[in-house]
Design a protein around this motif. Structure first.
Motif, PDB file in Angstrom:
ATOM      1  N   VAL A   1      51.967 -33.260 -14.264  1.00  0.00           N
ATOM      2  CA  VAL A   1      53.220 -33.717 -13.597  1.00  0.00           C
ATOM      3  C   VAL A   1      54.243 -32.536 -13.497  1.00  0.00           C
ATOM      4  CG1 VAL A   1      55.333 -35.320 -13.813  1.00  0.00           C
ATOM      5  CG2 VAL A   1      52.861 -35.872 -14.721  1.00  0.00           C
ATOM      6  N   LEU A   2      54.695 -32.598 -12.237  1.00  0.00           N
ATOM      7  CA  LEU A   2      55.748 -31.285 -12.018  1.00  0.00           C
ATOM      8  C   LEU A   2      57.116 -31.624 -11.831  1.00  0.00           C
ATOM      9  CD1 LEU A   2      53.748 -29.577  -9.324  1.00  0.00           C
ATOM     10  CD2 LEU A   2      53.360 -29.362 -11.669  1.00  0.00           C
ATOM     11  N   GLY A   3      57.894 -30.625 -12.038  1.00  0.00           N
ATOM     12  CA  GLY A   3      59.339 -30.751 -11.983  1.00  0.00           C
ATOM     13  C   GLY A   3      59.974 -29.576 -11.611  1.00  0.00           C
ATOM     14  N   LYS A   4      61.173 -29.809 -11.035  1.00  0.00           N
ATOM     15  CA  LYS A   4      61.811 -28.592 -10.541  1.00  0.00           C
ATOM     16  C   LYS A   4      62.481 -27.757 -11.627  1.00  0.00           C
ATOM     17  CE  LYS A   4      65.095 -26.950  -6.836  1.00  0.00           C
ATOM     18  NZ  LYS A   4      65.949 -27.544  -5.718  1.00  0.00           N
ATOM     19  N   VAL A   5      62.319 -26.544 -11.953  1.00  0.00           N
ATOM     20  CA  VAL A   5      62.855 -25.682 -12.804  1.00  0.00           C
ATOM     21  C   VAL A   5      64.427 -25.519 -12.364  1.00  0.00           C
ATOM     22  CG1 VAL A   5      62.928 -23.479 -13.896  1.00  0.00           C
ATOM     23  CG2 VAL A   5      60.825 -24.718 -13.547  1.00  0.00           C
ATOM     24  N   PRO A   6      65.485 -25.551 -13.338  1.00  0.00           N
ATOM     25  CA  PRO A   6      66.855 -25.421 -12.881  1.00  0.00           C
ATOM     26  C   PRO A   6      67.032 -24.016 -12.033  1.00  0.00           C
ATOM     27  CG  PRO A   6      66.579 -26.484 -14.815  1.00  0.00           C
ATOM     28  CD  PRO A   6      65.257 -26.196 -14.707  1.00  0.00           C
TER      29      PRO A   6
ATOM     30  N   ASP B   1      54.881 -27.619 -14.234  1.00  0.00           N
ATOM     31  CA  ASP B   1      54.433 -28.368 -15.513  1.00  0.00           C
ATOM     32  C   ASP B   1      55.312 -28.798 -16.376  1.00  0.00           C
ATOM     33  OD1 ASP B   1      53.256 -30.060 -17.047  1.00  0.00           O
ATOM     34  OD2 ASP B   1      51.776 -28.488 -17.612  1.00  0.00           O
ATOM     35  N   VAL B   2      56.043 -30.055 -16.265  1.00  0.00           N
ATOM     36  CA  VAL B   2      57.001 -30.467 -17.155  1.00  0.00           C
ATOM     37  C   VAL B   2      56.590 -30.233 -18.767  1.00  0.00           C
ATOM     38  CG1 VAL B   2      57.793 -32.027 -15.688  1.00  0.00           C
ATOM     39  CG2 VAL B   2      56.323 -32.829 -17.341  1.00  0.00           C
ATOM     40  N   ARG B   3      55.422 -30.167 -19.198  1.00  0.00           N
ATOM     41  CA  ARG B   3      55.006 -30.032 -20.635  1.00  0.00           C
ATOM     42  C   ARG B   3      55.272 -28.483 -20.872  1.00  0.00           C
ATOM     43  NH1 ARG B   3      49.216 -32.519 -20.492  1.00  0.00           N
ATOM     44  NH2 ARG B   3      49.120 -31.388 -18.547  1.00  0.00           N
ATOM     45  N   GLN B   4      55.153 -27.814 -19.997  1.00  0.00           N
ATOM     46  CA  GLN B   4      55.438 -26.212 -20.167  1.00  0.00           C
ATOM     47  C   GLN B   4      56.751 -25.712 -20.051  1.00  0.00           C
ATOM     48  OE1 GLN B   4      52.792 -23.680 -17.791  1.00  0.00           O
ATOM     49  NE2 GLN B   4      53.460 -21.768 -18.686  1.00  0.00           N
ATOM     50  N   TYR B   5      57.245 -26.530 -19.189  1.00  0.00           N
ATOM     51  CA  TYR B   5      58.784 -26.253 -18.962  1.00  0.00           C
ATOM     52  C   TYR B   5      59.607 -27.514 -19.163  1.00  0.00           C
ATOM     53  CZ  TYR B   5      56.967 -21.972 -16.807  1.00  0.00           C
ATOM     54  OH  TYR B   5      56.244 -20.793 -16.417  1.00  0.00           O
ATOM     55  N   PRO B   6      59.926 -27.747 -20.606  1.00  0.00           N
ATOM     56  CA  PRO B   6      60.545 -29.168 -20.992  1.00  0.00           C
ATOM     57  C   PRO B   6      62.008 -29.210 -19.746  1.00  0.00           C
ATOM     58  CG  PRO B   6      59.913 -28.141 -22.659  1.00  0.00           C
ATOM     59  CD  PRO B   6      59.608 -27.217 -21.520  1.00  0.00           C
ATOM     60  N   MET B   7      62.684 -28.280 -19.596  1.00  0.00           N
ATOM     61  CA  MET B   7      63.868 -28.030 -18.838  1.00  0.00           C
ATOM     62  C   MET B   7      63.731 -28.569 -17.427  1.00  0.00           C
ATOM     63  SD  MET B   7      62.416 -24.971 -18.549  1.00  0.00           S
ATOM     64  CE  MET B   7      62.605 -24.392 -20.346  1.00  0.00           C
ATOM     65  N   ALA B   8      62.525 -28.723 -16.763  1.00  0.00           N
ATOM     66  CA  ALA B   8      62.032 -28.778 -15.442  1.00  0.00           C
ATOM     67  C   ALA B   8      62.335 -30.493 -15.485  1.00  0.00           C
ATOM     68  CB  ALA B   8      60.596 -28.823 -15.250  1.00  0.00           C
ATOM     69  N   ILE B   9      63.280 -30.678 -14.079  1.00  0.00           N
ATOM     70  CA  ILE B   9      64.094 -31.832 -13.776  1.00  0.00           C
ATOM     71  C   ILE B   9      62.893 -32.694 -12.703  1.00  0.00           C
ATOM     72  CG2 ILE B   9      66.018 -32.944 -12.749  1.00  0.00           C
ATOM     73  CD1 ILE B   9      67.556 -30.311 -13.302  1.00  0.00           C
TER      74      ILE B   9
END
Length: 658
Positions: free
Chosen positions: A512-517, A524-532
Motif C-alpha cells: 500500500v503506497l502513500g505520498k512521502v511528505p 510503501d507505508v510500512r517502510q515509510y510510516p510518515m507517508a500520507i
C-alpha cells in the motif's frame, strides 16, 4: 518538445465522473502509454536466444578469415595472450606449477582411492584435463584435477550401478562413461548458455552440501587411517560409524588390528595440519602446506620401506601403473544396460563440478580484477572432461585448495596448469615404482587435512543472519548428505530452493503506497510510516515480475478484502474506498489468468462504486491488456504514467454511491 506537465491541473472534470484532456502534451503522454512497440513474435522469442547463444559468432560483418580467427580466439583464449607472454611470467608460472604438482600428486592418488579407482587414474586426471583447460579456459588461477566432492559423488552413485568389489573393470568403465556424459552436458551448457541450470544449486545449498560432504569424506578416511579391512558401501554417517565400530571391534578381538596404521596416519596428519596453520599465519611460507603432502608421502614411504612395516600389518598402495594415459575409448559403455544411469550420474556430476569450479574461478578472478566468462568456462570444462573420458580420466574440475596454492605461489597464467600436468606425467613415467610402499594411512591423512577448507561455518552464520529460508536450504543439504545419501542431500537442497521461489511467486508482496511528505514519491507505508495516504483512494503496488495463474487470485482477493473491509487496513479506514490504483511499474508480464483476475477485480469494484486505474504498465503488459480489450473496459483515460497523476485524476472525479 515542450515540457510535460507533472500534475492534473490541465484536466477538466465533466459529467458522470469522466474527464477529457485539454493539453496536447498530456495527449501525447497517453499515446506513449497506450501505443508501445509490439512485443516480438513467438518465433523470435524462441530462436533469438539460441542464435545469440553462440558466443563465438560475431554479428559484425567480417571476412571468412576474420570470422575464423574470432572463432578460434573465442574457443581458445590462450591465443589472445600467449603472443605477448614474457619470460618473467613463465618464471612465476614454473614455480607455481611445480608447487602445484607437489600438492596435486598425493591428492590425486588419495582422491582416486576415494572414488574407488586405482591410484594411477587420479594421476591421469591431473595430466590431460589441465592441458585442455590451459588452452580453452579463461581463468588464470584455477587448478584443474580430481576433487574430493566429485570423487565422493562417484563413489556413492556409481556402486549402485556396478559394485566395484565384484566387477572393478565394469565399475571403471561406467566411471569413464559418466565422465563423458558430464563433459557433454557441461559443453552443452556453455554453447547454448544454459548456465542458469547450475544456479539451481544455490550458494546456500552449496555451502551445506560441501560441509556435509566434507564430514562424510572424513569419516570414510577412517578406513585407511585405522587400517580397517571391511568397510560399508553406504555413505551416511550412521552407517559409516557403525561399520567403523564393528570392523574395529572385530579386528581387535581377533587380534587382527595393527595400530601402526593409526600411528603413522595421525603423526603425519598432525604434521600436515601444523604446516597448514603455519602457512596461513605467514603468507611467505605458502609453499610449506603445498609441499607438506608430497613430503609426507616421501617420508612415510621411506619409513615403511626401511622398517619393513608392511610385513607388520601396515596397509600399502603396492603397484601403481605408470606411463602415458592409455586410451579408454573402447571402454565406454553405450549399448549396455548402464547408459541411462551413467547419463543421470553424469548430469549430477556436471552440475556439481561446474558449480564448484565457477565459484572458485570467480572468487580469484575478482581478486585479480578481471571478469570470468561462465559460458566459456563451461565449454572448457566440458571439452576437457570429454577428452579425459577418452584417456582414462574421471571427472575433473577446479579445486579450491590447489587453486589457493596456485594463487599464493604467484601464478600469472594458466601455463602453471601445463607445468603441473607435465610434472605429473614425468612422475608417472619415472617414479610410480617408488610409490609401492606408500601407506594407505598417508592418503587418508592428506585428504583429511584438506577437508577443513570445505566447511565454512562463518558463511553458514552469515546466511542465517541474512536469509532464514536460504539457511534452511543450507542445513537441509547438510543433514541430507550427512544422514542419508548425496542424492537426497542434493534433492533436499534443490527442493527447498524451488519452494522458496514458488512461495515468493504465489504470495507476492502487495504494498500500500502513500505520498512521502515534501516529495512526489509514493512509497510503501510500512517502510515509510510518515507517508500520507489519500482518503478513499487505495494505491497498491504489486511486487512481482509477473501476474500469472500462480498468484493472480491471491492478488485479487487481497485487494478486495481491503476494499470491502474484511481485512481492516488502517491506511484506508478514512471512509469508503472509491478508487483503486494499481502501480504496475514492477510488473513485467501478465498471462490470461492474470487478465481474468483483473477483469473480475474491475467488475467487483464497479459493483462497490469504485474505479480501477492502472499506472505505468510495461509494454508487454499493456499490449496484452489491449488485445484482451481490458483497456477499453476500464477506459483509456484510466491508464496513467505516474501515481501522482492517477491520484489527482481520482480526486477530480465524482463517483456514484454503490
Amino acid at each position: 518538445m515542450s515540457s510535460v506537465p507533472t500534475d492534473a491541473s490541465t484536466m477538466r472534470v465533466i459529467e458522470q465522473g469522466h474527464f477529457h484532456l485539454e493539453d496536447s502534451d498530456q495527449t501525447e503522454r497517453f499515446q506513449w502509454l497506450l501505443n508501445p512497440p509490439n512485443p516480438p513474435p513467438l518465433w523470435k522469442k524462441l530462436f533469438s536466444p539460441l542464435r545469440n547463444s553462440m558466443f563465438f559468432l560475431s554479428s559484425k560483418k567480417k571476412t571468412f578469415i576474420a570470422h575464423a580467427v574470432s572463432f578460434l580466439e573465442s574457443v581458445f583464449p590462450i591465443l589472445n595472450w600467449f603472443p605477448n607472454y614474457k619470460a618473467s611470467q613463465f618464471k612465476d608460472d614454473l614455480l607455481a606449477g611445480l608447487t602445484l604438482a607437489s600438492l596435486s600428486i598425493p591428492q590425486s592418488i588419495g582422491y582416486a582411492n576415494l572414488a574407488k579407482l586405482d591410484p594411477q587414474y587420479g594421476m591421469y586426471t591431473s595430466v590431460v584435463p589441465p592441458l585442455i583447460y590451459a588452452l580453452m579456459g579463461s581463468s588464470r588461477e584455477i587448478a584443474i584435477g580430481p576433487v574430493a566432492v566429485v570423487s565422493l559423488l562417484l563413489s556413492s552413485l556409481v556402486p549402485k550401478v556396478v559394485d566395484p568389489a565384484i566387477d572393478p573393470n565394469a565399475y571403471r568403465n561406467v566411471v569413464f562413461t559418466v565422465t563423458l556424459f558430464a563433459g557433454i552436458f557441461q559443453a552443452a551448457f556453455g554453447i547454448f548458455r544454459l548456465g542458469f541450470l547450475v544456479d539451481f544449486l544455490s550458494h546456500a545449498a552449496l555451502v551445506g552440501f560441501m560441509a556435509g560432504a566434507a564430514i562424510i569424506i572424513g569419516l570414510q578416511q577412517l578406513k585407511g587411517l585405522l587400517g580397517i579391512d571391511h568397510f560399508t558401501a553406504q555413505t551416511d554417517a550412521v552407517s559409516v560409524l557403525e561399520s567403523v565400530y564393528n570392523s574395529l571391534h572385530h579386528q581387535i578381538t581377533s587380534r587382527n588390528w595393527y595400530p601402526l596404521n593409526f600411528v603413522i596416519g595421525c603423526s603425519f596428519l598432525i604434521f600436515l595440519l601444523v604446516a597448514r596453520f603455519v602457512g596461513r599465519r605467514n603468507k611467505k611460507l605458502f609453499w610449506l602446506p603445498a609441499i607438506a603432502p608430497l613430503l609426507s608421502v616421501i617420508l612415510s614411504t621411506l619409513i615403511v620401506y626401511l622398517s619393513k612395516a608392511d610385513k607388520k600389518g601396515v596397509n600399502i598402495i603396492k603397484h601403481v601403473k605408470g606411463g602415458l594415459n592409455p586410451s579408454s575409448a573402447h571402454m565406454l559403455q553405450f549399448n549396455g544396460q548402464y547408459v541411462g544411469q551413467a547419463a543421470k550420474i553424469g548430469l549430477i556430476s556436471a552440475v556439481i563440478a561446474l558449480t564448484e569450479a565457477i565459484a572458485v574461478g570467480r572468487s580469484f578472478a575478482s581478486i585479480k580484477g578481471y571478469h570470468l566468462d561462465g559460458n566459456k568456462e563451461m565449454l572448457a570444462m566440458g571439452c576437457m572432461n570429454i577428452a579425459g573420458s577418452l584417456t582414462s580420466c574421471y571427472v575433473a574440475t577446479g579445486s579450491f585448495s590447489r587453486t589457493a596454492v596456485n594463487f599464493s605461489a604467484g601464478c600469472q597464467t594458466s601455463v602453471s596448469n601445463i607445468v603441473m600436468a607435465v610434472t605429473v606425467f614425468l612422475c608417472l613415467e619415472l617414479f610410480t615404482r617408488l610409490l609401492y610402499y606408500t601407506p594407505m594411512a598417508i592418503l587418508a591423512s592428506i585428504i583429511l587435512s584438506a577437508l577443513p577448507g570445505l566447511i565454512d561455518i562463518s558463511e553458514a552464520c552469515y546466511i542465517w543472519k541474512v536469509d532464514k529460508l536460504d539457511f534452511l536450504a543450507c542445513i537441509g543439504a547438510f543433514f541430507g548428505v550427512l544422514f542419508a545419501t548425496v542424492e537426497i542431500g542434493l534433492l533436499i537442497a534443490v527442493s527447498i530452493s524451488f519452494a522458496k521461489i514458488l512461495i515468493q511467486s504465489i504470495r507476492p508482496g502487495i504494498e500500500v503506497l502513500g505520498k512521502v511528505p515534501r516529495t512526489e514519491a509514493f512509497c510503501d507505508v510500512r517502510q515509510y510510516p510518515m507517508a500520507i495516504t489519500t482518503p478513499g483512494i487505495l494505491v497498491v503496488r504489486i511486487s512481482s515480475g509477473s501476474l500469472c495463474f500462480a498468484n493472480a487470485n491471491f492478488v485479487r482477493e487481497r485487494i478486495l478484502k481491503w476494499v470491502t473491509g474484511e481485512d481492516k487496513l488502517k491506511e484506508t479506514s478514512k471512509g469508503r474506498v472509491q478508487s483503486v490504483i494499481l502501480d504496475m511499474t514492477n510488473l513485467m508480464n501478465v498471462d490470461t489468468s492474470g487478465i481474468l483476475a483483473l477483469e473480475e477485480l474491475h467488475k467487483t469494484l464497479l459493483s462497490h462504486g469504485a474505479q480501477l486505474a492502472m499506472v505505468n504498465p510495461r509494454w508487454v503488459v499493456i499490449h496484452k491488456l489491449k488485445v484482451a480489450n481490458f483497456v477499453d473496459k476500464i477506459g483509456k483515460e484510466w491508464v496513467f504514467l505516474t501515481v501522482a497523476e492517477a491520484v489527482d485524476a481520482c480526486l477530480s472525479c465524482k463517483f456514484p454511491e454503490p
